[in-house]
Scaffold this motif. Structure first.
Motif, PDB file in Angstrom:
ATOM      1  N   ARG A   8      -0.363 -16.557  -8.242  1.00 34.02           N
ATOM      2  CA  ARG A   8       0.813 -16.682  -7.381  1.00 34.02           C
ATOM      3  C   ARG A   8       0.718 -15.547  -6.365  1.00 34.02           C
ATOM      4  NH1 ARG A   8       4.314 -16.264 -11.022  1.00 34.02           N
ATOM      5  NH2 ARG A   8       4.538 -18.482 -11.319  1.00 34.02           N
ATOM      6  N   LEU A   9       0.884 -15.876  -5.095  1.00 33.76           N
ATOM      7  CA  LEU A   9       0.932 -14.877  -4.039  1.00 33.76           C
ATOM      8  C   LEU A   9       2.351 -14.866  -3.510  1.00 33.76           C
ATOM      9  CD1 LEU A   9      -2.152 -15.956  -4.130  1.00 33.76           C
ATOM     10  CD2 LEU A   9      -2.336 -14.647  -2.017  1.00 33.76           C
ATOM     11  N   ARG A  10       2.972 -13.714  -3.555  1.00 42.00           N
ATOM     12  CA  ARG A  10       4.375 -13.591  -3.165  1.00 42.00           C
ATOM     13  C   ARG A  10       4.582 -12.320  -2.356  1.00 42.00           C
ATOM     14  NH1 ARG A  10       6.383  -9.353  -5.764  1.00 42.00           N
ATOM     15  NH2 ARG A  10       5.583  -8.815  -7.820  1.00 42.00           N
ATOM     16  N   GLU A  11       5.712 -12.254  -1.677  1.00 37.89           N
ATOM     17  CA  GLU A  11       6.031 -11.059  -0.918  1.00 37.89           C
ATOM     18  C   GLU A  11       6.282  -9.882  -1.856  1.00 37.89           C
ATOM     19  OE1 GLU A  11       9.231 -11.793   1.808  1.00 37.89           O
ATOM     20  OE2 GLU A  11       7.987 -13.121   3.067  1.00 37.89           O
ATOM     21  N   PHE A  12       5.867  -8.721  -1.426  1.00 38.63           N
ATOM     22  CA  PHE A  12       6.165  -7.496  -2.161  1.00 38.63           C
ATOM     23  C   PHE A  12       7.633  -7.146  -2.009  1.00 38.63           C
ATOM     24  CE2 PHE A  12       1.558  -6.578  -1.742  1.00 38.63           C
ATOM     25  CZ  PHE A  12       1.292  -6.192  -3.046  1.00 38.63           C
ATOM     26  N   THR A  13       8.170  -6.486  -3.019  1.00 38.27           N
ATOM     27  CA  THR A  13       9.505  -5.891  -2.948  1.00 38.27           C
ATOM     28  C   THR A  13       9.375  -4.424  -3.347  1.00 38.27           C
ATOM     29  OG1 THR A  13      10.165  -6.243  -5.256  1.00 38.27           O
ATOM     30  CG2 THR A  13      10.489  -8.098  -3.711  1.00 38.27           C
ATOM     31  N   GLU A  14      10.434  -3.685  -3.196  1.00 41.66           N
ATOM     32  CA  GLU A  14      10.408  -2.278  -3.589  1.00 41.66           C
ATOM     33  C   GLU A  14      10.160  -2.114  -5.088  1.00 41.66           C
ATOM     34  OE1 GLU A  14      13.808  -0.181  -2.104  1.00 41.66           O
ATOM     35  OE2 GLU A  14      13.369  -0.743  -0.033  1.00 41.66           O
ATOM     36  N   LEU A  15      10.464  -3.129  -5.876  1.00 44.07           N
ATOM     37  CA  LEU A  15      10.212  -3.059  -7.318  1.00 44.07           C
ATOM     38  C   LEU A  15       8.709  -2.993  -7.630  1.00 44.07           C
ATOM     39  CD1 LEU A  15      12.859  -5.629  -8.608  1.00 44.07           C
ATOM     40  CD2 LEU A  15      13.008  -3.122  -8.620  1.00 44.07           C
ATOM     41  N   PRO A  18       5.567   0.955  -8.271  1.00 43.87           N
ATOM     42  CA  PRO A  18       4.621   1.533  -9.241  1.00 43.87           C
ATOM     43  C   PRO A  18       3.242   0.863  -9.187  1.00 43.87           C
ATOM     44  CG  PRO A  18       6.758   1.234 -10.265  1.00 43.87           C
ATOM     45  CD  PRO A  18       6.816   0.539  -8.917  1.00 43.87           C
ATOM     46  N   PHE A  19       3.213  -0.446  -9.007  1.00 47.95           N
ATOM     47  CA  PHE A  19       1.946  -1.154  -8.874  1.00 47.95           C
ATOM     48  C   PHE A  19       1.194  -0.685  -7.628  1.00 47.95           C
ATOM     49  CE2 PHE A  19      -0.305  -4.568  -6.709  1.00 47.95           C
ATOM     50  CZ  PHE A  19      -1.355  -4.745  -7.591  1.00 47.95           C
ATOM     51  N   ILE A  20       1.891  -0.597  -6.502  1.00 42.44           N
ATOM     52  CA  ILE A  20       1.274  -0.162  -5.246  1.00 42.44           C
ATOM     53  C   ILE A  20       0.724   1.255  -5.400  1.00 42.44           C
ATOM     54  CG2 ILE A  20       1.824   0.568  -2.872  1.00 42.44           C
ATOM     55  CD1 ILE A  20       1.254  -2.399  -3.149  1.00 42.44           C
ATOM     56  N   HIS A  21       1.489   2.114  -6.039  1.00 46.12           N
ATOM     57  CA  HIS A  21       1.033   3.492  -6.257  1.00 46.12           C
ATOM     58  C   HIS A  21      -0.305   3.494  -6.995  1.00 46.12           C
ATOM     59  CE1 HIS A  21       0.930   7.408  -8.393  1.00 46.12           C
ATOM     60  NE2 HIS A  21       1.278   7.846  -7.198  1.00 46.12           N
ATOM     61  N   ALA A  22      -0.418   2.677  -8.029  1.00 43.80           N
ATOM     62  CA  ALA A  22      -1.681   2.596  -8.789  1.00 43.80           C
ATOM     63  C   ALA A  22      -2.801   2.008  -7.936  1.00 43.80           C
ATOM     64  CB  ALA A  22      -1.474   1.771 -10.058  1.00 43.80           C
ATOM     65  N   LEU A  23      -2.527   0.927  -7.214  1.00 41.19           N
ATOM     66  CA  LEU A  23      -3.561   0.235  -6.452  1.00 41.19           C
ATOM     67  C   LEU A  23      -4.134   1.105  -5.341  1.00 41.19           C
ATOM     68  CD1 LEU A  23      -5.100  -2.464  -6.011  1.00 41.19           C
ATOM     69  CD2 LEU A  23      -3.272  -3.090  -4.414  1.00 41.19           C
ATOM     70  N   VAL A  24      -3.273   1.714  -4.545  1.00 47.04           N
ATOM     71  CA  VAL A  24      -3.774   2.457  -3.380  1.00 47.04           C
ATOM     72  C   VAL A  24      -4.376   3.808  -3.752  1.00 47.04           C
ATOM     73  CG1 VAL A  24      -2.181   1.261  -1.831  1.00 47.04           C
ATOM     74  CG2 VAL A  24      -1.598   3.538  -2.692  1.00 47.04           C
ATOM     75  N   ASN A  25      -4.274   4.188  -5.010  1.00 46.66           N
ATOM     76  CA  ASN A  25      -4.913   5.408  -5.478  1.00 46.66           C
ATOM     77  C   ASN A  25      -6.130   5.131  -6.352  1.00 46.66           C
ATOM     78  OD1 ASN A  25      -3.356   7.775  -4.410  1.00 46.66           O
ATOM     79  ND2 ASN A  25      -1.713   6.487  -5.185  1.00 46.66           N
ATOM     80  N   GLN A  37      -1.909   8.201   1.730  1.00 48.59           N
ATOM     81  CA  GLN A  37      -0.920   9.246   1.442  1.00 48.59           C
ATOM     82  C   GLN A  37       0.239   8.729   0.599  1.00 48.59           C
ATOM     83  OE1 GLN A  37      -1.589  12.540   2.332  1.00 48.59           O
ATOM     84  NE2 GLN A  37      -3.542  11.583   2.856  1.00 48.59           N
ATOM     85  N   VAL A  38      -0.080   7.896  -0.372  1.00 47.38           N
ATOM     86  CA  VAL A  38       0.910   7.357  -1.306  1.00 47.38           C
ATOM     87  C   VAL A  38       0.716   8.100  -2.624  1.00 47.38           C
ATOM     88  CG1 VAL A  38       1.721   5.287  -2.509  1.00 47.38           C
ATOM     89  CG2 VAL A  38       0.926   5.119  -0.143  1.00 47.38           C
ATOM     90  N   HIS A  39       1.419   9.225  -2.754  1.00 46.81           N
ATOM     91  CA  HIS A  39       1.215  10.091  -3.904  1.00 46.81           C
ATOM     92  C   HIS A  39       2.405  10.113  -4.854  1.00 46.81           C
ATOM     93  CE1 HIS A  39      -2.466  11.203  -1.992  1.00 46.81           C
ATOM     94  NE2 HIS A  39      -1.817  11.597  -0.905  1.00 46.81           N
ATOM     95  N   SER A  40       3.404   9.285  -4.596  1.00 42.24           N
ATOM     96  CA  SER A  40       4.574   9.189  -5.469  1.00 42.24           C
ATOM     97  C   SER A  40       5.148   7.785  -5.349  1.00 42.24           C
ATOM     98  CB  SER A  40       5.634  10.220  -5.056  1.00 42.24           C
ATOM     99  OG  SER A  40       6.191   9.856  -3.793  1.00 42.24           O
ATOM    100  N   ILE A  41       6.081   7.473  -6.226  1.00 44.49           N
ATOM    101  CA  ILE A  41       6.753   6.168  -6.140  1.00 44.49           C
ATOM    102  C   ILE A  41       7.545   6.072  -4.839  1.00 44.49           C
ATOM    103  CG2 ILE A  41       8.435   4.636  -7.241  1.00 44.49           C
ATOM    104  CD1 ILE A  41       5.664   4.899  -8.692  1.00 44.49           C
ATOM    105  N   ASP A  42       8.170   7.164  -4.421  1.00 46.30           N
ATOM    106  CA  ASP A  42       8.886   7.145  -3.139  1.00 46.30           C
ATOM    107  C   ASP A  42       7.928   6.876  -1.979  1.00 46.30           C
ATOM    108  OD1 ASP A  42      11.382   7.550  -4.255  1.00 46.30           O
ATOM    109  OD2 ASP A  42      11.374   9.721  -3.929  1.00 46.30           O
ATOM    110  N   TYR A  47       5.525   3.002   1.918  1.00 49.35           N
ATOM    111  CA  TYR A  47       4.362   2.191   2.299  1.00 49.35           C
ATOM    112  C   TYR A  47       4.751   0.715   2.361  1.00 49.35           C
ATOM    113  CZ  TYR A  47      -0.115  -0.224   1.755  1.00 49.35           C
ATOM    114  OH  TYR A  47      -1.184  -1.076   1.914  1.00 49.35           O
ATOM    115  N   LEU A  48       5.466   0.243   1.354  1.00 51.43           N
ATOM    116  CA  LEU A  48       5.878  -1.164   1.325  1.00 51.43           C
ATOM    117  C   LEU A  48       6.816  -1.492   2.482  1.00 51.43           C
ATOM    118  CD1 LEU A  48       6.403  -1.577  -2.515  1.00 51.43           C
ATOM    119  CD2 LEU A  48       4.741  -2.822  -1.099  1.00 51.43           C
ATOM    120  N   ARG A  49       7.781  -0.624   2.741  1.00 45.12           N
ATOM    121  CA  ARG A  49       8.745  -0.861   3.828  1.00 45.12           C
ATOM    122  C   ARG A  49       8.054  -0.878   5.200  1.00 45.12           C
ATOM    123  NH1 ARG A  49      13.530   3.302   2.012  1.00 45.12           N
ATOM    124  NH2 ARG A  49      14.434   2.009   0.354  1.00 45.12           N
TER     125      ARG A  49
END
Length: 173
Positions: A8-15, A18-25, A37-42, A47-49
């Protein structure tokens, strides 16, 4: 948003931060795509926004979360990007290490290219790849993309390889 037999391919949300933090690092992301420069959940929320979510609002497409249909587990991202440094829309993708080598990138990218052609009526899709990323180059070739050649995206960055999948004979690069 849309599905393939396994994904399933879906739009990202702020939820998904944590996944994005893992992926981009992931070390391969950092090696082939670069440090975002994604070094925290914030940072991941920012990045998502600024990235995928802004792209959905402006263009109606962006990078989508790739998840297993059966489990809902997020395993990567794949989608369409409009970069000021390219003459058209390009496809981007990345998977967590555990999801690689299973045909997931090919399945997600194939569906994304088809969506670019049918839903978004794009004349072509581009792709850029680091010349050292042999696995990604093989995937682009398997998707039927043709090598256009090396291209420097900015004057101060090393050239990448530019690929194209044209849906019409006119308008190709």
């Amino acid at each position: 948003m849309f599905e393939t037999p396994r994904l399933r391919l879906r739009e990202f949300t702020e939820l998904d931060a944590p996944f994005i933090h893992a992926l981009v690092n992931d070390p391969d992301w950092l090696r082939y795509i670069g440090d975002r420069q994604v070094h925290s959940i914030d940072d991941a929320i920012g990045y998502l926004r600024a990235g995928p979510m802004a792209s959905y609002a402006e263009y109606g497409f962006g990078l989508w979360c790739v998840e297993h249909r059966a489990t809902g587990e997020a395993v990567g991202m794949c989608g369409l990007l409009r970069r000021p440094t390219l003459p058209g829309v390009d496809i981007g993708y990345a998977l967590l290490p555990a999801a690689r080598g299973r045909g997931i990138a090919f399945e997600a990218a194939s569906a994304t290219i088809e969506r670019a052609r049918t839903v978004h009526a794009l004349p072509s899709v581009l792709a850029i790849v680091s010349p050292e990323n042999a696995a990604s180059i093989r995937l682009l070739e398997r998707l039927g993309m043709q090598l256009v050649g090396p291209r420097a995206l900015t004057p101060d960055t090393p050239p990448v390889l530019l690929f194209e999948c044209s849906f019409h004979t006119r308008g190709a690069l």
